[in-house]
Design a protein around this motif. Structure first.
Motif, PDB file in Angstrom:
ATOM      1  N   VAL A   1      46.129  70.385  24.427  1.00  0.00           N
ATOM      2  CA  VAL A   1      45.214  70.462  25.572  1.00  0.00           C
ATOM      3  C   VAL A   1      45.643  69.513  26.697  1.00  0.00           C
ATOM      4  O   VAL A   1      45.373  69.761  27.876  1.00  0.00           O
ATOM      5  CB  VAL A   1      43.774  70.128  25.128  1.00  0.00           C
ATOM      6  CG1 VAL A   1      42.798  70.200  26.290  1.00  0.00           C
ATOM      7  CG2 VAL A   1      43.324  71.040  23.996  1.00  0.00           C
ATOM      8  N   VAL A   2      46.317  68.443  26.356  1.00  0.00           N
ATOM      9  CA  VAL A   2      46.609  67.360  27.304  1.00  0.00           C
ATOM     10  C   VAL A   2      47.371  67.812  28.550  1.00  0.00           C
ATOM     11  O   VAL A   2      46.977  67.454  29.666  1.00  0.00           O
ATOM     12  CB  VAL A   2      47.300  66.187  26.586  1.00  0.00           C
ATOM     13  CG1 VAL A   2      47.827  65.156  27.580  1.00  0.00           C
ATOM     14  CG2 VAL A   2      46.329  65.545  25.599  1.00  0.00           C
ATOM     15  N   PRO A   3      48.454  68.586  28.461  1.00  0.00           N
ATOM     16  CA  PRO A   3      49.146  68.973  29.702  1.00  0.00           C
ATOM     17  C   PRO A   3      48.237  69.715  30.692  1.00  0.00           C
ATOM     18  O   PRO A   3      48.335  69.493  31.901  1.00  0.00           O
ATOM     19  CB  PRO A   3      50.286  69.871  29.210  1.00  0.00           C
ATOM     20  CG  PRO A   3      50.522  69.433  27.799  1.00  0.00           C
ATOM     21  CD  PRO A   3      49.168  69.070  27.273  1.00  0.00           C
TER      22      PRO A   3
ATOM     23  N   ARG B   1      39.442  76.475  35.030  1.00  0.00           N
ATOM     24  CA  ARG B   1      40.701  75.907  35.508  1.00  0.00           C
ATOM     25  C   ARG B   1      41.578  75.422  34.354  1.00  0.00           C
ATOM     26  O   ARG B   1      42.798  75.621  34.365  1.00  0.00           O
ATOM     27  CB  ARG B   1      40.418  74.794  36.507  1.00  0.00           C
ATOM     28  CG  ARG B   1      39.810  75.356  37.800  1.00  0.00           C
ATOM     29  CD  ARG B   1      39.238  74.324  38.749  1.00  0.00           C
ATOM     30  NE  ARG B   1      40.102  73.184  38.947  1.00  0.00           N
ATOM     31  CZ  ARG B   1      39.640  71.963  39.247  1.00  0.00           C
ATOM     32  NH1 ARG B   1      38.365  71.730  39.365  1.00  0.00           N
ATOM     33  NH2 ARG B   1      40.495  70.969  39.421  1.00  0.00           N
ATOM     34  N   ILE B   2      40.986  74.784  33.364  1.00  0.00           N
ATOM     35  CA  ILE B   2      41.771  74.281  32.235  1.00  0.00           C
ATOM     36  C   ILE B   2      42.281  75.446  31.394  1.00  0.00           C
ATOM     37  O   ILE B   2      43.453  75.448  30.980  1.00  0.00           O
ATOM     38  CB  ILE B   2      40.944  73.297  31.383  1.00  0.00           C
ATOM     39  CG1 ILE B   2      40.646  72.029  32.194  1.00  0.00           C
ATOM     40  CG2 ILE B   2      41.699  72.949  30.091  1.00  0.00           C
ATOM     41  CD1 ILE B   2      39.626  71.103  31.552  1.00  0.00           C
TER      42      ILE B   2
ATOM     43  N   SER C   1      46.793  78.821  29.574  1.00  0.00           N
ATOM     44  CA  SER C   1      47.404  80.145  29.395  1.00  0.00           C
ATOM     45  C   SER C   1      48.807  80.213  29.983  1.00  0.00           C
ATOM     46  O   SER C   1      49.595  81.063  29.601  1.00  0.00           O
ATOM     47  CB  SER C   1      46.510  81.227  30.002  1.00  0.00           C
ATOM     48  OG  SER C   1      46.541  81.164  31.424  1.00  0.00           O
ATOM     49  N   LYS C   2      49.121  79.301  30.904  1.00  0.00           N
ATOM     50  CA  LYS C   2      50.447  79.256  31.522  1.00  0.00           C
ATOM     51  C   LYS C   2      51.429  78.412  30.735  1.00  0.00           C
ATOM     52  O   LYS C   2      52.614  78.433  31.017  1.00  0.00           O
ATOM     53  CB  LYS C   2      50.339  78.719  32.942  1.00  0.00           C
ATOM     54  CG  LYS C   2      49.587  79.638  33.876  1.00  0.00           C
ATOM     55  CD  LYS C   2      49.445  79.027  35.231  1.00  0.00           C
ATOM     56  CE  LYS C   2      48.574  79.907  36.120  1.00  0.00           C
ATOM     57  NZ  LYS C   2      48.262  79.280  37.399  1.00  0.00           N
ATOM     58  N   SER C   3      50.920  77.657  29.765  1.00  0.00           N
ATOM     59  CA  SER C   3      51.826  76.767  29.023  1.00  0.00           C
ATOM     60  C   SER C   3      52.325  77.399  27.752  1.00  0.00           C
ATOM     61  O   SER C   3      51.964  78.423  27.324  1.00  0.00           O
ATOM     62  CB  SER C   3      51.135  75.449  28.709  1.00  0.00           C
ATOM     63  OG  SER C   3      49.972  75.649  27.940  1.00  0.00           O
TER      64      SER C   3
END
Length: 132
Positions: free
Chosen positions: A67-69, A124-125, A130-132
């Motif tokens: 979750v951090v990034p 937003r998170i 979803s992009k990572s």
């Protein structure tokens, strides 16, 4: 009697869920210390982190790390602080708190977030995840 976190896992109480698998769940804290303050829990209801079985304990931080990034990207924080207090809810939980300085880990600053604030941050998170 089930904890509030178990009720969130079951979908009985709404929450801004960010990431979930068969063993863990990350969701936004409704009384954040800072925008993006996230709670990470094992789905197994257990009161104290140091009495979790080794396998569950060993997987908790690697799950939180995922979750951090997204938190860093969305909040623009310098670091994500990690805190385990264990007294607020009798269900093991790890706080992930976006911060600029150590003083940002002050729970006296917590305030009730609005459902709109939580929904916007959650969206937003999740988009960043979803992009990572």
């Amino acid at each position: 009697m089930s904890t509030i976190f178990t009720r969130i896992i079951r979908g009985e109480i709404p929450a801004q869920k960010l990431l979930e698998d068969e063993r863990y769940l990350a969701f936004l804290d409704t009384r954040p210390v800072a925008a993006g303050h996230t709670l990470v829990i094992p789905k197994q209801e257990h009161d104290y982190i140091f009495t979790l079985d080794d396998e569950t304990l060993a997987g908790l931080l690697p799950f939180a790390k995922r979750v951090v990034p997204a938190l860093e990207q969305v909040t623009g924080c310098l670091r994500v602080g990690v805190m385990v207090a264990g007294l607020e809810v009798p269900h093991t939980h790890v706080h992930l708190i976006p911060m600029q300085a150590i003083s940002d880990l002050n729970f006296a600053r917590a305030r009730q977030a609005t459902s709109e604030e939580l929904a916007d941050m959650g969206e937003r998170i999740r988009a960043a995840l979803s992009k990572s």
